[in-house]
Design an enzyme around this catalytic site. Sequence first.
Site, PDB file in Angstrom:
ATOM      1  N   ARG A 177      58.834  35.224  81.949  1.00  0.00           N
ATOM      2  CA  ARG A 177      57.806  34.668  82.833  1.00  0.00           C
ATOM      3  C   ARG A 177      56.480  34.930  82.156  1.00  0.00           C
ATOM      4  O   ARG A 177      56.206  36.056  81.732  1.00  0.00           O
ATOM      5  CB  ARG A 177      57.888  35.383  84.188  1.00  0.00           C
ATOM      6  CG  ARG A 177      56.728  35.193  85.120  1.00  0.00           C
ATOM      7  CD  ARG A 177      56.917  33.962  85.976  1.00  0.00           C
ATOM      8  NE  ARG A 177      55.991  33.864  87.080  1.00  0.00           N
ATOM      9  CZ  ARG A 177      54.685  33.766  86.992  1.00  0.00           C
ATOM     10  NH1 ARG A 177      54.087  33.829  85.833  1.00  0.00           N
ATOM     11  NH2 ARG A 177      53.943  33.617  88.068  1.00  0.00           N
ATOM     12  N   ARG A 211      63.441  39.222  84.704  1.00  0.00           N
ATOM     13  CA  ARG A 211      62.734  38.448  83.678  1.00  0.00           C
ATOM     14  C   ARG A 211      61.651  39.319  83.050  1.00  0.00           C
ATOM     15  O   ARG A 211      61.001  40.102  83.737  1.00  0.00           O
ATOM     16  CB  ARG A 211      62.038  37.208  84.276  1.00  0.00           C
ATOM     17  CG  ARG A 211      62.963  36.201  84.890  1.00  0.00           C
ATOM     18  CD  ARG A 211      62.185  35.070  85.511  1.00  0.00           C
ATOM     19  NE  ARG A 211      61.272  35.582  86.529  1.00  0.00           N
ATOM     20  CZ  ARG A 211      60.532  34.818  87.338  1.00  0.00           C
ATOM     21  NH1 ARG A 211      60.594  33.510  87.238  1.00  0.00           N
ATOM     22  NH2 ARG A 211      59.737  35.343  88.244  1.00  0.00           N
ATOM     23  N   GLU A 231      54.906  25.035  91.035  1.00  0.00           N
ATOM     24  CA  GLU A 231      56.367  24.946  91.109  1.00  0.00           C
ATOM     25  C   GLU A 231      56.787  23.515  90.808  1.00  0.00           C
ATOM     26  O   GLU A 231      56.008  22.581  90.988  1.00  0.00           O
ATOM     27  CB  GLU A 231      56.849  25.363  92.506  1.00  0.00           C
ATOM     28  CG  GLU A 231      56.474  26.784  92.893  1.00  0.00           C
ATOM     29  CD  GLU A 231      57.153  27.852  92.054  1.00  0.00           C
ATOM     30  OE1 GLU A 231      58.259  27.616  91.533  1.00  0.00           O
ATOM     31  OE2 GLU A 231      56.562  28.930  91.908  1.00  0.00           O
TER      32      GLU A 231
END
Length: 194
Positions: free
Chosen positions: A80, A122, A88
């Site tokens: 990320r 992540r 999004e």
Amino acid sequence: MRISQKQQRALISLFTARSWPARISAIIVLAIAAFTWWNQGQVSPGQLTKGSQIEGRVVGVADGDTVTVLDADKKQYKLRLAYIDAPEKAMPFGQASKSNLSDLVFEQNVVAHIDDVDRYGRGVARISKAEQDINLAQVDAGFAWHYATYAKKTQSRGEFQQYEQAQANAKSQRTGLWKDNNPTAPWDWRKSNR
């Protein structure tokens, strides 16, 4: 290394137990403790840790701020991008943001500096390609917000100002998502869609 009560009892049993089964049980408890202690802090290949660095090829772009990197050992890392928040995919400009990030890094070699590991496993990373700050490039192109709420906790003052200036420039030039008169920030959109 701190010894638990169970391990203390096992250690005592090892030397004081009168039966072999009790001693063997104590040895097993102590062996497990030693193995755990020995492996503590060691990172398995493919596992992300704060402060580590990964070099590899971007093999996937999930959205405007998430990529998958494949290193030389063929390990994949989902990353990320730190300090930014992109629309999004279902939001206006979500696909355009993903497309811009793909144009910047897909099938390209990058270096990722892991600043943190999020709750999804992540790596939260600063990604660069040939000395270009990819995170900043997303903000500069108008396809991500500078996530100032989180960035001010860890980002250096100079970088923070650079990202703020890039966002202000994109906004004043009406670049990317700033073409919209009042774009919805991703964190607000996620909150309203829970």
